[in-house]
Design an enzyme around this catalytic site. Structure first.
Site, PDB file in Angstrom:
ATOM      1  N   ASP A  75     -54.392   7.505  52.488  1.00 33.55           N
ATOM      2  CA  ASP A  75     -53.113   8.947  52.122  1.00 33.55           C
ATOM      3  C   ASP A  75     -52.870   9.613  51.338  1.00 33.55           C
ATOM      4  OD1 ASP A  75     -50.984   7.480  53.034  1.00 33.55           O
ATOM      5  OD2 ASP A  75     -50.879   6.073  51.303  1.00 33.55           O
ATOM      6  N   ASP A  91     -48.294   5.672  59.819  1.00 28.66           N
ATOM      7  CA  ASP A  91     -48.298   6.347  59.015  1.00 28.66           C
ATOM      8  C   ASP A  91     -49.572   7.138  59.133  1.00 28.66           C
ATOM      9  OD1 ASP A  91     -47.111   3.999  58.448  1.00 28.66           O
ATOM     10  OD2 ASP A  91     -46.891   4.751  56.151  1.00 28.66           O
TER      11      ASP A  91
END
Length: 387
Positions: free
Chosen positions: A103, A164
């Site tokens: 991330d 993601d």
């Protein structure tokens, strides 16, 4: 054209301006509470708790909203808060811990990259590239993927990619352009191709996660972490796919990514309920299951990016345009917190994770960010933070 999306008036500049004004008032009210820390990932009873340690994957979304509002208004009162936030992101990438994640793209493409674009900030550039190096270190050559979570030797997560991550790939594409080092680009491109092969099912639904054998490169199995089941289609994962494959097309011009994004979008649109805001998993199309307004905001950004690249004669273009209008209108009319003056968030009825019973029927900081981004795109035509 699908009857469901056959009639939708074009959204006006006044709509985007009105909604951005609402967002700005809400966000301005948060500034005194988060001068050098961040709103948490989701509200708790309408209020965002403070994220003081900068360890979540979500801290950059508040910074991203402030950068967008700064660009929209030219108001320099946002800059002192942004400068203090940047210090927190500099600190995070300089010290060990809290960087064992893919991330880093979310974190640094929305914090440091706008500072590079708008302020030519050299320290932001240096820290941005350090984040790209940490992300690059998560790449397994044999498997052709970036591992999502945890230490690279963690047996539970070793060789796991998740959908993601497509939104983290711009960090590598951007680093390649900033440095001229094509290794960043090659890793991002290869990961996107592997996601295309293994996260996208034959019916154009998606797995949330997929495991690869990093020693041999052999694909293992798909699973979920936040969806209803391993065989269902987690809504937020599907829309990460729509937006993420479109962004990989933007950076690579590989037409297959654009085609994949359209197929994923068609699957998603076919499962929207009557008010055009999706349930948390696309196995649900009616009933009293929780909605996830954050996924709708994300897919609106994805459609706006997609429409930039589709030819005017594309057979699905009008359907996508109408769907965008109907979803944005529904969010504005039924899902904002305009009538909840004590609410911190912009969009109500979001979901963090149903299986973990976290942030259910709350505002989410990423849902708020993508709503602002969608409005900004409607007004100005693009958002350069992912470019």
């Amino acid at each position: 054209m699908d009857r469901k999306f056959a009639a939708a008036p074009a959204m006006t500049r006044q709509f985007a301006l009105r909604e951005l004004d609402f967002c700005r008032r809400k966000i301005d009210a948060l500034l005194p509470r988060f001068p050098d820390c961040f709103p948490g990932a989701n509200t708790e009873g309408l209020r965002y708790p403070a994220e003081r340690e900068n360890i979540e994957w979500t801290t950059s979304f508040f910074s991203g909203m402030l950068w967008l509002l700064y660009q929209h208004t030219g108001d320099e009162t946002y800059l002192p808060t942004l400068e203090r936030h940047l210090e927190r992101f500099y600190d995070r990438v300089e010290r060990p811990g809290n960087i064992d994640t893919h991330d880093l793209g979310f974190l640094y493409s929305l914090s440091c990259y706008p500072a590079i674009l708008l302020k030519k900030d050299e320290r932001a550039r240096s820290c941005f590239l350090k984040a790209a190096d940490y992300l690059k270190a998560r790449y397994f050559d044999k498997a052709g993927i970036l591992q999502a979570w945890g230490d690279l030797t963690d047996p539970e997560n070793r060789g796991r990619m998740i959908i993601d991550c497509l939104l983290n790939l711009p960090l590598l594409y951007q680093a390649a352009r900033l440095t001229g080092d094509e290794r960043y680009y090659d890793m991002a491109y290869t990961h996107a191709r592997q996601a295309q092969r293994y996260l996208v099912r034959a019916d154009n639904s998606t797995y949330h996660t997929f495991y690869m054998d990093v020693t041999t490169g052999v694909p293992r199995f798909g699973a979920t972490a936040q969806g209803y089941s391993d065989s269902s289609c987690w809504a937020r994962g599907q829309v990460w796919g729509v937006y993420g494959f479109t962004l990989s097309y933007r950076h690579t011009r590989d037409r297959s990514f654009l085609d994949t994004a359209c197929r994923l979008l068609d699957y998603y649109l076919a499962r929207l309920p009557a008010d055009y805001v999706n349930y948390w998993d696309l196995c649900f199309t009616e009933g009293d299951q929780p909605r996830d307004s954050s996924s709708t905001a994300i897919v609106c950004c994805g459609i706006l990016e997609l429409l930039k690249h589709l030819p005017l004669t594309h057979p699905r273009r009008r359907t996508y345009e109408n769907a965008l209008t109907l979803m944005m209108t529904s969010l504005a009319k039924r899902y904002t917190t305009r009538d909840l003056p004590d609410a911190d968030g912009l969009l109500a009825h979001g979901v963090y994770s149903i299986p973990h019973q976290r942030g259910v029927d709350e505002s989410t900081i990423w849902g708020d960010y993508y709503y602002v981004e969608a409005l900004y795109r409607l007004l100005y035509g693009d958002c350069d933070y992912w470019s």
